[in-house]
Design an enzyme around this catalytic site. Structure first.
Site: not given
Length: 422
Positions: A260, A275, A347, A350, A387
């Site tokens: 990403r 991130r 988070e 999801s 994560r």
């Protein structure tokens, strides 16, 4: 993609549904364009019927020796009108599809109103937040203290938002991915899949990543895309298919690298590996009958929660509000793990039900009693491996900067039960 027939049937309801996401009214414009398209198609059908009559009359005239010059001139003019109508209908259709492609999915009625993550609703919380008798460190402090997390070298090789893991931490990340796959395939019935990391425009469009999120992804010089998540190839694998209802639900999982650009996150989570441009994730995808998708959403979320529970990571399930629900989702649960170093919930998974939104974009159907109908598709993280590694490190840390490895991972670690500072 939205059902244009449902929009025509109740434009006000369509606008009201999207207004919850902050979308301005569009139904009236779409209905007008659709009426123009349908009028052009009707005129086209009439002209095509007239062309058949003219062709018959010209044929009969030539066989009888009559002069067909005038009829042939009419046929030429008719051909031009048909071409113009085809162009008009096609252009209007492209306009409608172009508008629909930019509109987010309609939200489930259970989704609370709200603007951002502050308005998300806690569904439940599991696990006890650890109480340390020392000031807990963040993962990057722990990783660097272990000598196993190397940001400077990664930056030298690739720039910001990359990490090199070494030794025991590299093995711990691998162990996490393998553990997740083993649970999801062995206990929850997901089919393990190895997917391409490069996909075409159609796969990205069908899974609602294009056109809206083009800037969030990396594109190669030959026009393909590095996958932002294995959701894309897993879900797009049923594009254009008509599936037997008896084969549903399809449940697929993949451990893959994900890429990403993080275009909209400048300045956020700059330190550490929260991130990243490249990360690993175990993806869960389900393809279901429409009447089964809500139950499947609950099931998928429980599968992800089970991983957190076995790793002894405190977490909470959040029902995302209207303003925080993703573009393609009808309803989303986020699972947030507790990070002691940050003193915050972050988070870690999801799980979303997109209903028939993606299926319409990629024409994925099943054989229903009344003919082909669109399937429902769901996707979730089971979990984001990087994560999860962060959560394991921060929750398992000791005052000396060591990491206690969760018991369920011991069989994957070759006898290691703890990572100690060098």
């Amino acid at each position: 993609m939205h059902d244009l027939r449902a929009l025509r049937a109740d434009p006000a309801r369509f606008d009201a549904a999207l207004a919850r996401r902050g979308v301005s009214p569009v139904a009236e414009d779409l209905v007008r364009r659709d009426e123009e398209r349908r009028a052009a198609l009707q005129a086209l059908q009439e002209q095509q019927a007239q062309r058949k009559i003219l062709a018959r009359d010209i044929g009969q005239g030539k066989r009888s020796g009559a002069d067909t010059t005038e009829l042939e001139q009419q046929a030429v003019a008719l051909r031009d009108r048909i071409a113009a109508l085809e162009t008009t209908a096609s252009a209007i259709d492209d306009e409608i599809v172009g508008i629909l492609a930019t509109l987010p999915n309609r939200l489930d009625d259970s989704v609370p109103d709200g603007r951002d993550e502050a308005d998300n609703r806690i569904v439940h919380q599991r696990g006890s937040v650890p109480a340390f008798d020392f000031e807990p460190k963040q993962h990057f402090e722990l990783g660097e203290g272990l000598g196993l997390m190397d940001f400077p070298t990664a930056s030298k090789l690739s720039g910001a938002r990359f990490t090199i893991l070494r030794g025991g931490l590299a093995r711990l990340e691998r162990a996490l991915g393998q553990f997740m796959l083993d649970v999801h395939t062995g206990e929850f019935g997901y089919s393990e899949t190895i997917v391409p990391l490069l996909v075409n425009d159609a796969a990205m469009y069908g899974t609602d990543k294009l056109p809206k999120f083009a800037e969030d992804s990396f594109r190669t010089t030959d026009g393909r895309w590095l996958i932002p998540t294995a959701e894309v190839p897993l879900t797009a694998s049923v594009a254009g298919e008509i599936l037997d209802a008896g084969t549903l639900p399809l449940r697929m999982t993949a451990l893959s690298a994900c890429f990403r650009s993080e275009a909209g996150s400048a300045g956020r989570d700059v330190r550490g590996m929260l991130r990243q441009h490249q990360f690993s994730k175990v993806e869960l995808v389900s393809v279901t009958l429409p009447e089964e998708s809500e139950a499947e959403h609950e099931r998928m979320t429980r599968c992800a929660e089970t991983i957190l529970e076995r790793l002894e990571i405190p977490y909470r399930r959040m029902l995302l509000c209207a303003g925080d629900t993703g573009f393609g989702a009808s309803r989303t649960y986020d699972l947030e793990g507790w990070l002691p170093g940050q003193k915050a919930w972050r988070e870690i998974s999801s799980c979303s039900n997109t209903r028939d939104f993606q299926a319409r974009r990629m024409n994925a159907r099943y054989r229903g009693e009344n003919g082909p109908a669109f399937v429902h598709t769901l996707n979730g993280s089971g979990l984001a491996v990087g994560r999860t590694l962060i959560a394991v490190m921060e929750n398992g840390q000791t005052a000396e900067g060591a990491i206690e490895i969760p018991a369920v991972l011991h069989p994957y670690m070759g006898g290691l039960t703890r990572l100690d500072p060098r």
